[in-house]
Design a protein around this motif. Structure first.
Motif, PDB file in Angstrom:
ATOM      1  N   ARG A   3       0.843  -1.193   0.000  1.00  0.00           N
ATOM      2  CA  ARG A   3       0.000   0.000   0.000  1.00  0.00           C
ATOM      3  C   ARG A   3       0.882   1.249   0.000  1.00  0.00           C
ATOM      4  NH1 ARG A   3      -2.798   3.207   4.079  1.00  0.00           N
ATOM      5  NH2 ARG A   3      -1.967   1.869   5.736  1.00  0.00           N
ATOM      6  N   ARG A   4       0.611   2.138  -0.941  1.00  0.00           N
ATOM      7  CA  ARG A   4       1.372   3.381  -1.022  1.00  0.00           C
ATOM      8  C   ARG A   4       0.766   4.401  -0.078  1.00  0.00           C
ATOM      9  NH1 ARG A   4       2.105   8.462  -2.997  1.00  0.00           N
ATOM     10  NH2 ARG A   4       3.983   8.899  -4.239  1.00  0.00           N
ATOM     11  N   ILE A   5       1.595   5.008   0.770  1.00  0.00           N
ATOM     12  CA  ILE A   5       1.127   6.088   1.627  1.00  0.00           C
ATOM     13  C   ILE A   5       1.869   7.367   1.265  1.00  0.00           C
ATOM     14  CG2 ILE A   5       0.490   4.538   3.510  1.00  0.00           C
ATOM     15  CD1 ILE A   5       3.023   5.512   4.996  1.00  0.00           C
ATOM     16  N   SER A   6       1.342   8.471   1.725  1.00  0.00           N
ATOM     17  CA  SER A   6       2.000   9.755   1.523  1.00  0.00           C
ATOM     18  C   SER A   6       3.293   9.797   2.325  1.00  0.00           C
ATOM     19  CB  SER A   6       1.067  10.877   1.970  1.00  0.00           C
ATOM     20  OG  SER A   6       1.718  12.135   1.952  1.00  0.00           O
ATOM     21  N   ILE A   7       4.318  10.413   1.755  1.00  0.00           N
ATOM     22  CA  ILE A   7       5.571  10.662   2.467  1.00  0.00           C
ATOM     23  C   ILE A   7       5.858  12.158   2.408  1.00  0.00           C
ATOM     24  CG2 ILE A   7       8.054  10.260   2.605  1.00  0.00           C
ATOM     25  CD1 ILE A   7       7.645   7.554   1.304  1.00  0.00           C
ATOM     26  N   LEU A   8       5.798  12.808   3.563  1.00  0.00           N
ATOM     27  CA  LEU A   8       6.222  14.202   3.683  1.00  0.00           C
ATOM     28  C   LEU A   8       7.445  14.228   4.586  1.00  0.00           C
ATOM     29  CD1 LEU A   8       2.858  16.193   4.077  1.00  0.00           C
ATOM     30  CD2 LEU A   8       4.041  15.489   1.996  1.00  0.00           C
ATOM     31  N   CYS A   9       8.394  15.097   4.267  1.00  0.00           N
ATOM     32  CA  CYS A   9       9.725  15.011   4.892  1.00  0.00           C
ATOM     33  C   CYS A   9      10.030  16.186   5.806  1.00  0.00           C
ATOM     34  CB  CYS A   9      10.788  14.906   3.801  1.00  0.00           C
ATOM     35  SG  CYS A   9      10.608  13.399   2.814  1.00  0.00           S
ATOM     36  N   GLY A  10      10.830  15.880   6.827  1.00  0.00           N
ATOM     37  CA  GLY A  10      11.185  16.861   7.840  1.00  0.00           C
ATOM     38  C   GLY A  10      12.631  17.293   7.749  1.00  0.00           C
ATOM     39  N   ASN A  11      13.327  17.249   8.893  1.00  0.00           N
ATOM     40  CA  ASN A  11      14.737  17.647   8.983  1.00  0.00           C
ATOM     41  C   ASN A  11      14.979  19.092   8.562  1.00  0.00           C
ATOM     42  OD1 ASN A  11      15.948  15.286  10.058  1.00  0.00           O
ATOM     43  ND2 ASN A  11      15.871  14.293   8.052  1.00  0.00           N
ATOM     44  N   GLY A  12      13.998  19.951   8.797  1.00  0.00           N
ATOM     45  CA  GLY A  12      14.180  21.359   8.514  1.00  0.00           C
ATOM     46  C   GLY A  12      14.387  21.687   7.048  1.00  0.00           C
ATOM     47  N   GLY A  13      14.034  20.739   6.169  1.00  0.00           N
ATOM     48  CA  GLY A  13      14.226  20.953   4.736  1.00  0.00           C
ATOM     49  C   GLY A  13      15.632  20.692   4.251  1.00  0.00           C
ATOM     50  N   MET A  14      16.498  20.153   5.103  1.00  0.00           N
ATOM     51  CA  MET A  14      17.911  19.970   4.780  1.00  0.00           C
ATOM     52  C   MET A  14      18.133  19.147   3.501  1.00  0.00           C
ATOM     53  SD  MET A  14      21.148  20.464   5.744  1.00  0.00           S
ATOM     54  CE  MET A  14      21.250  20.750   7.503  1.00  0.00           C
ATOM     55  N   TYR A  15      17.282  18.165   3.278  1.00  0.00           N
ATOM     56  CA  TYR A  15      17.460  17.270   2.121  1.00  0.00           C
ATOM     57  C   TYR A  15      16.241  17.287   1.210  1.00  0.00           C
ATOM     58  CZ  TYR A  15      20.949  15.693   5.431  1.00  0.00           C
ATOM     59  OH  TYR A  15      21.977  15.657   6.340  1.00  0.00           O
ATOM     60  N   LEU A  16      15.470  18.365   1.244  1.00  0.00           N
ATOM     61  CA  LEU A  16      14.176  18.398   0.577  1.00  0.00           C
ATOM     62  C   LEU A  16      14.247  18.039  -0.896  1.00  0.00           C
ATOM     63  CD1 LEU A  16      11.165  18.957   0.488  1.00  0.00           C
ATOM     64  CD2 LEU A  16      11.670  21.398   0.281  1.00  0.00           C
ATOM     65  N   LEU A  17      15.166  18.632  -1.623  1.00  0.00           N
ATOM     66  CA  LEU A  17      15.201  18.379  -3.061  1.00  0.00           C
ATOM     67  C   LEU A  17      15.519  16.923  -3.350  1.00  0.00           C
ATOM     68  CD1 LEU A  17      14.896  19.398  -5.892  1.00  0.00           C
ATOM     69  CD2 LEU A  17      17.273  20.180  -5.851  1.00  0.00           C
ATOM     70  N   GLU A  18      16.510  16.375  -2.658  1.00  0.00           N
ATOM     71  CA  GLU A  18      16.851  14.966  -2.867  1.00  0.00           C
ATOM     72  C   GLU A  18      15.693  14.060  -2.457  1.00  0.00           C
ATOM     73  OE1 GLU A  18      20.461  17.335  -2.818  1.00  0.00           O
ATOM     74  OE2 GLU A  18      18.850  17.152  -1.337  1.00  0.00           O
ATOM     75  N   GLU A  19      14.977  14.442  -1.411  1.00  0.00           N
ATOM     76  CA  GLU A  19      13.823  13.642  -0.972  1.00  0.00           C
ATOM     77  C   GLU A  19      12.730  13.642  -2.033  1.00  0.00           C
ATOM     78  OE1 GLU A  19      14.545  14.462   3.799  1.00  0.00           O
ATOM     79  OE2 GLU A  19      13.331  15.847   2.599  1.00  0.00           O
ATOM     80  N   MET A  20      12.498  14.776  -2.658  1.00  0.00           N
ATOM     81  CA  MET A  20      11.516  14.831  -3.740  1.00  0.00           C
ATOM     82  C   MET A  20      11.945  13.957  -4.908  1.00  0.00           C
ATOM     83  SD  MET A  20       9.048  16.786  -2.653  1.00  0.00           S
ATOM     84  CE  MET A  20       8.155  17.017  -4.196  1.00  0.00           C
TER      85      MET A  20
END
Length: 305
Positions: free
Chosen positions: A186-203
């Protein structure tokens, strides 16, 4: 209501205080307006960076009600608690007030896979039909949740609809979760934290957006929007412009003090007060933040922002 398709930028809201440590409701109103104006598609309140653990039960309820009355975007409420009775009560208050879901972090002390899966299965039972976010933040909780264990929670707890991903390092975890979804999980939503430190790579790894705070909250929306438009280089340029401040704010134990100082400098909150116990910035540190902010402003101007 939150569901597995939720995406966007859920800004983690700070909790403003007056100089004497009392709740600052005027700043709370102004801050909610500013977060939305700067591009938040949702808000998360009473999280770890919202100093939830320093509020009384009555204060938590007051913050929930004030935010719900003010906000025009979906709200997630942090309800993590040592016991399920407090979690259940705060969740009921939040949902009755109009929240879209709640967020739960595992308590310190969980060590084995059996303890962790049992905890979240009990959480799902206690919350009933309330959709919840699993907060995976081992740096703060000390609880290590493997990819396979997250998938087990997702399999056995249908109301777990989102992962707040802030493992560090954790990019491979996002890749593994998305690969599992491609193979039938089952696919769930993934939203990321860490103050945005790795946001682009996470996307780039398959995240659906951000659920984090930063002293300049528009950064997350600008990066996510550029990414979704397919302009990865533009996303990188914007991310790079904010990165020195993101890096500075990421200092362990000092991040919230830095974030609140930035919010106060922008006129979003009246005071950068942390409720005790909490860090305070020295004049030297304030000067460093000011210098970074000036350079950040110049870089953004060069990008036409």
């Amino acid at each position: 209501m939150l569901d597995e398709t939720t995406k966007g930028v859920f800004t983690i809201a700070a909790t403003p205080f007056l100089l004497d440590g009392a709740l600052d409701f005027d700043s709370l109103d102004r801050m909610i307006d500013a977060y939305i104006e700067k591009g938040a598609t949702g808000l998360t309140i009473l999280g770890m960076m919202g100093e939830a653990g320093k509020l009384s039960a009555d204060e938590s309820v007051a913050v929930i009600q004030r935010v719900m009355a003010r906000s025009t975007v979906p709200i997630v409420v942090g309800v993590s608690a040592p016991g399920f009775a407090a979690m259940s009560e705060l969740s009921r208050v939040a949902m009755d007030a109009g929240a879209s879901g709640v967020m739960v972090a595992p308590p310190m002390g969980l060590r084995t896979d059996a303890q962790i899966i049992g905890y979240f299965q009990n959480t799902a039972d206690v919350l009933g039909d309330i959709p919840f976010v699993l907060q995976d933040f081992p740096l703060a909780t000390g609880v290590q949740i493997s990819t396979s264990l997250i998938l087990k929670v997702v399999e056995t707890c249908p109301t777990c609809v989102m992962l707040k991903h802030e493992d560090w390092p954790g990019l491979e975890k996002i890749t593994a979760l998305r690969a599992a979804s491609d193979n039938g999980a089952r696919r769930i939503s993934i939203l990321c934290g860490n103050g945005g430190m790795y946001l682009l790579e996470e996307m780039l790894r398959g995240a659906d957006g951000a659920m984090t705070g930063f002293g300049y909250p528009e950064m997350m929306r600008l990066v996510v929007d550029a990414f979704r438009s397919g302009d990865i280089e533009r996303a990188r340029d914007i991310f790079d412009a904010y990165m020195p401040m993101v890096r500075y704010e990421a200092q362990p134990g000092m991040g919230l003090a830095i974030r609140k100082y930035s919010l106060a400098k922008q006129g979003i909150i009246a005071h950068p007060t942390l409720r005790k116990p909490g860090a305070e910035l020295t004049k030297t540190a304030m000067g460093e933040v000011d210098a970074l902010a000036a350079r950040q402003s110049k870089r953004l101007s060069d990008l036409g922002l």
